[in-house]
Design a protein around this motif. Structure first.
Motif, PDB file in Angstrom:
ATOM      1  N   ALA A   1       0.826  -1.213   0.000  1.00  0.00           N
ATOM      2  CA  ALA A   1       0.000   0.000   0.000  1.00  0.00           C
ATOM      3  C   ALA A   1       0.862   1.265   0.000  1.00  0.00           C
ATOM      4  CB  ALA A   1      -0.922  -0.004   1.216  1.00  0.00           C
ATOM      5  N   SER A   2       2.141   1.137   0.366  1.00  0.00           N
ATOM      6  CA  SER A   2       3.038   2.294   0.422  1.00  0.00           C
ATOM      7  C   SER A   2       4.429   1.756   0.728  1.00  0.00           C
ATOM      8  CB  SER A   2       2.621   3.243   1.552  1.00  0.00           C
ATOM      9  OG  SER A   2       2.786   2.592   2.800  1.00  0.00           O
ATOM     10  N   THR A   3       5.392   2.635   0.750  1.00  0.00           N
ATOM     11  CA  THR A   3       6.736   2.186   1.116  1.00  0.00           C
ATOM     12  C   THR A   3       6.776   1.822   2.602  1.00  0.00           C
ATOM     13  OG1 THR A   3       7.462   3.867  -0.423  1.00  0.00           O
ATOM     14  CG2 THR A   3       9.164   2.760   0.794  1.00  0.00           C
ATOM     15  N   SER A   4       6.062   2.611   3.412  1.00  0.00           N
ATOM     16  CA  SER A   4       6.044   2.297   4.848  1.00  0.00           C
ATOM     17  C   SER A   4       5.466   0.901   5.070  1.00  0.00           C
ATOM     18  CB  SER A   4       5.215   3.328   5.609  1.00  0.00           C
ATOM     19  OG  SER A   4       5.789   4.601   5.443  1.00  0.00           O
ATOM     20  N   ASP A   5       4.411   0.581   4.327  1.00  0.00           N
ATOM     21  CA  ASP A   5       3.808  -0.746   4.399  1.00  0.00           C
ATOM     22  C   ASP A   5       4.844  -1.806   3.974  1.00  0.00           C
ATOM     23  OD1 ASP A   5       1.588  -2.524   4.635  1.00  0.00           O
ATOM     24  OD2 ASP A   5       1.312  -2.494   2.463  1.00  0.00           O
TER      25      ASP A   5
ATOM     26  N   GLU B   5      14.387   3.096  -2.720  1.00  0.00           N
ATOM     27  CA  GLU B   5      14.748   3.834  -3.932  1.00  0.00           C
ATOM     28  C   GLU B   5      13.591   4.733  -4.376  1.00  0.00           C
ATOM     29  OE1 GLU B   5      15.814   0.693  -6.660  1.00  0.00           O
ATOM     30  OE2 GLU B   5      17.672   0.224  -5.573  1.00  0.00           O
ATOM     31  N   VAL B   6      12.794   5.216  -3.407  1.00  0.00           N
ATOM     32  CA  VAL B   6      11.595   5.975  -3.798  1.00  0.00           C
ATOM     33  C   VAL B   6      11.916   7.233  -4.595  1.00  0.00           C
ATOM     34  CG1 VAL B   6       9.987   5.160  -2.010  1.00  0.00           C
ATOM     35  CG2 VAL B   6      11.435   7.128  -1.546  1.00  0.00           C
ATOM     36  N   PHE B   7      13.131   7.799  -4.363  1.00  0.00           N
ATOM     37  CA  PHE B   7      13.484   9.037  -5.077  1.00  0.00           C
ATOM     38  C   PHE B   7      14.380   8.774  -6.298  1.00  0.00           C
ATOM     39  CE2 PHE B   7      12.726  10.673  -0.686  1.00  0.00           C
ATOM     40  CZ  PHE B   7      11.693  11.547  -0.986  1.00  0.00           C
TER      41      PHE B   7
HETATM   42  C1  LIG Z   1      13.095   7.904   2.022  1.00  0.00           C
HETATM   43  C2  LIG Z   1      11.598   7.778   2.081  1.00  0.00           C
HETATM   44  N1  LIG Z   1      11.021   6.556   1.978  1.00  0.00           N
HETATM   45  C3  LIG Z   1       9.689   6.412   2.006  1.00  0.00           C
HETATM   46  C4  LIG Z   1       8.853   7.502   2.154  1.00  0.00           C
HETATM   47  C5  LIG Z   1       7.361   7.281   2.225  1.00  0.00           C
HETATM   48  O1  LIG Z   1       6.860   6.787   1.070  1.00  0.00           O
HETATM   49  P1  LIG Z   1       5.338   6.226   1.040  1.00  0.00           P
HETATM   50  O2  LIG Z   1       4.460   7.406   0.906  1.00  0.00           O
HETATM   51  O3  LIG Z   1       5.347   5.341  -0.161  1.00  0.00           O
HETATM   52  O4  LIG Z   1       5.143   5.460   2.309  1.00  0.00           O
HETATM   53  C6  LIG Z   1       9.385   8.758   2.287  1.00  0.00           C
HETATM   54  C7  LIG Z   1       8.509   9.919   2.468  1.00  0.00           C
HETATM   55  O5  LIG Z   1       8.920  11.045   2.594  1.00  0.00           O
HETATM   56  C8  LIG Z   1      10.784   8.914   2.250  1.00  0.00           C
HETATM   57  O6  LIG Z   1      11.354  10.118   2.384  1.00  0.00           O
END
Ligand SMILES: Cc1ncc(COP(=O)(O)O)c(C=O)c1O
Length: 394
Positions: free
Chosen positions: A94-98, A200-202
């Protein structure tokens, strides 16, 4: 009554207090901490989210790792970045945190440890704590540019280490993990059965030309169990849509064993909505229009920041290779928190102090490169004005 996974002290810090009173009094300020792209003046085509309404989303066919079509779309997106990942090795979240939470459940028992970079993203404290995992820092050193201090990695490793986390490019240092750095980490981790988790979100946001080509990519590894994390929140500026992913790399047998177990974890929650999976391919394509605006803005603001700070010799901008943030080193005339509170109350500009990101010493400010150019430029003038004045007084 409450779990010790939660921090004992929920009191806001002084900067959060100052921000609250600024807002309560309706005082305008320039926000140089913005991390939400949907509030930063980009043009989102009004029908961008139309694919979410597709009739295919009316049918629920749960699948632990996500629909194969959506996983293929993510695999195609990796190819755009020059990384070949089979769709079968992609797991939707659902997200990176997930994704972090799923991986901690896969790899760690309560009390096990993961190595986290310092400085880095403050959410790691909460993400680890909520899964009963212990974060142990290793250092990134800055000598012109940032690099991993491998002696600190060695010192942080213990028999309970289950994973080494890297953020590439890192928030907030803007440093990519280079190919040779990832090779060296892999050589340390593989023999000890330690996985690499690479956020690697960025990765799409290169500030220094060529930096992303020099970066090591976790999903392409064959020698160590690795997990690359990505998501729509940064890659196409849609955090509210809630789609992230994990791409696994490593020796085949180990990846297969990991994916089998990861599917069980995901199957327990089934957190990813059907409409977003149905829409994934189109959102990844259409979102390129937003991505290119963000990339252009971030690069322009970094140039402006460098130009302006060059005129204030007491402040220097650290080299940033990519991502959405920049770091400015400023004179240590007062504690960082006093400085950030002072900048907000006197200059009406909101910045983040370096200690939020665990910088080993003072004084640093972390600045978001997302604000619209004119307001960013004005905000930086306000920050630098404070130092011109302080330097004269000091
Ligand atoms: C390095 C990094 N990873 C993950 C996230 C969060 O990503 P997501 O919205 O997919 O949980 C952030 C949000 O600022 C971030 O800076």
């Amino acid at each position: 009554m409450f779990s010790s996974r939660l921090p004992p002290n929920l009191a806001p810090n002084r900067l959060a207090d100052a921000l609250r009173s600024c807002r309560a009094q309706g005082q305008p300020f320039i926000d140089l901490t913005v991390s939400n792209p949907t509030r930063a003046g980009f043009h989102y085509p009004p029908d961008l989210l139309a694919p979410l309404a597709h009739a295919r989303g009316l049918r629920y066919e749960p699948s632990a790792a996500g629909s194969i079509d959506a996983r293929k779309a993510v695999a195609r997106d990796y190819l755009r970045q020059g990384v070949a990942v089979p769709a079968e090795r992609v797991v939707l979240t659902a997200s990176t945190s997930d994704a972090y939470s799923m991986l901690f459940k896969l790899l760690a028992d309560a009390g096990d440890e993961v190595l986290v970079p310092r400085p880095s993203y403050p959410l790691f404290d909460h993400l680890t704590r909520l899964d009963l995992v212990v974060p142990r820092p290793y250092d990134l050193d800055v000598h012109g540019s940032w690099s991993i201090d491998f002696s600190s990695v060695e010192r942080a490793l213990t028999p309970r280490t289950r994973a080494v986390l890297v953020v590439s490019p890192n928030n907030p240092t803007g440093s990519f993990v280079s190919g040779p750095e990832l090779d060296r980490l892999a050589a340390m981790c593989a023999p000890q059965g330690i996985a690499i988790i690479a956020d690697e979100v960025f990765a799409d946001y290169e500030i220094e030309p060529g930096a992303s080509r020099r970066a090591g990519r976790a999903a392409a590894r064959r020698d160590v169990l690795s997990f690359a994390l990505g998501g729509l929140s940064k890659s196409v500026g849609l955090p509210q849509v809630k789609l992230g992913w994990i791409a696994a790399g490593g020796p085949d047998a180990l990846v297969d064993a990991a994916l089998e177990r990861l599917e069980l974890v995901c199957d327990t929650y089934l957190a990813v909505s059907t409409p977003v999976q149905t829409a994934a391919a189109e959102l990844l394509d259409r979102g390129a229009a937003v991505r290119s605006q963000i990339a252009a803005r971030v690069a322009a603001n970094y140039r402006e920041l460098s130009l302006q700070s060059a005129r204030t010799p007491s402040c220097s901008v650290l080299r940033s290779e990519g991502g959405w943030y920049a770091v400015m080193q400023v004179p240590s005339l007062e504690p960082e928190e006093d400085l950030a509170v002072g900048l907000l109350t006197n200059e009406r500009v909101l910045t983040h102090p370096g200690y939020f990101f665990d910088f080993p010493r003072e004084s640093f400010l972390v600045l978001s490169l997302l604000p619209p150019e004119a307001s960013f430029s004005d905000g930086i003038k306000r920050v630098l004005r404070r130092f011109a004045y302080s330097a004269t007084r000091a």
